[in-house]
Every structure is written in C-alpha cells, then in structure tokens.
Enzyme design. Sequence first.
Site, PDB file in Angstrom:
ATOM      1  CB  CYS A  84      -0.984  -0.035   1.173  1.00  5.44           C
ATOM      2  SG  CYS A  84      -2.329   1.170   1.041  1.00  5.44           S
ATOM      3  CG  HIS A 181      -3.165  -3.216   4.096  1.00  3.87           C
ATOM      4  ND1 HIS A 181      -2.207  -2.615   4.876  1.00  3.87           N
ATOM      5  CD2 HIS A 181      -3.779  -2.212   3.423  1.00  3.87           C
ATOM      6  CE1 HIS A 181      -2.241  -1.299   4.685  1.00  3.87           C
ATOM      7  NE2 HIS A 181      -3.187  -1.036   3.809  1.00  3.87           N
ATOM      8  CD  GLU A 183      -0.499  -5.591   6.256  1.00  3.10           C
ATOM      9  OE1 GLU A 183      -0.875  -4.417   6.441  1.00  3.10           O
ATOM     10  OE2 GLU A 183      -0.315  -6.076   5.117  1.00  3.10           O
TER      11      GLU A 183
END
Length: 202
Positions: A84, A181, A183
């Site tokens: 990002c 994202h 994660e």
Amino acid sequence: MNIGVLGVQGDVAENVSATKTAMAKLGIKGTVRAVKTPEQISKLDGLIIPGGESTMIGQMSLVSGAIKTIKEKIQSGMPVFGICAGLILLSKNAKDRVVGKTNQPLLDLLDVRVERNSFGRQKDSFEAEVSAQPLGIAKTKGVFIRAPSIEDIGKGVEIISKFNEKIVAVKQANILATSFHPELTHDVSLHQYFVSMVAKKK
C-alpha cells in the site's frame, strides 16, 4: 535470515507477525523486527515497507537518513516488499486521484505510475479475494484501505494481480509490491513468497 519491517508508521506489528508465521511455515530460521535507523537497515537481508501514510513514512525516513540506506540496499539487490503506502514510496511516479500530483519523497525504484486513493477513502475500505497466479498463488485475501492502484508499468515490471481491471500487485526483479494489505488477513502466502525471495538471495 534478518528481515526488517520499516517501523516509522503503519501496520508494523501485523507484518512482523505475518512474516514470522511465514518463516515458520517454510521451516526457515531467522529474526523479524521493526527497524528505523540506517544502521539497522544496513544489516538486513530483506525489508517490508508497510501500509500507513506514504507521505509521512517518506518524510520521516528522509529526516532519519533511512531512505538513502533503503535505496542503496534495494539497488544492491536486497528483496523488498512494499504494501500500500510502501508501493507508493517505491514507485517512480505517484499522483492522488483527488488532488493530483504530489510532492512526496519517493524511492524512484519501481518503474510504475501509481494513483493514490484509487479505490476511495477510508470509509470505502473493503476485503476481497484476489489471484496472484504468476507467483503460484491461485487465490489470496487482501484488505483494501485507501488503496492505490497502478496506472502504468515500465519494462521489466510483471503484473501479479488485478482487481476490477486495476493493477494491484507487481514484481520487478527484487521488488514485490501490493496495493492491498495481506497482513490484515490470516493468509500469509504472499509473505511466504517474499521470505522465499530473501532466502534465494542469501
């Protein structure tokens, strides 16, 4: 193996955790920690530049001198994963969907033109399933938060994933970058791929 997550701002703890899980799944021993200083970054085998606010990350890294060390390490072949804001920071060219051209510091390494906030603002955040087939990942989940997209790519840049016809993940030599994202999901397949990139370089 020594992997760092740039600890200036953003999803630092989440990326440390996802990378540790990815290393465990691959049976690779090593350390994963947040890094900020040029000295810490100079000792890394791989670096993740996490999501957050790209202008803030760039400005603070500029002040600390970290941005120079990061650029030198990537140019010398160290694998990097930009997520990002990290994708924006790595790019050669970035503009905002609303305000147009920005004067934020960029590493000027990834040969792409990025549009910031391409999918809307914070309130427009969403989670979606995407494919990263060129990496051998048939499907994975990504969270799109004020996510950028890639409008144009240069020679040597491979498109890894598209969502709604917009380019959302690319690879260029030792650089991996996503506009979403990974994660923030339970799927660490992209982090596993990145760890494998680092392992091949060691």
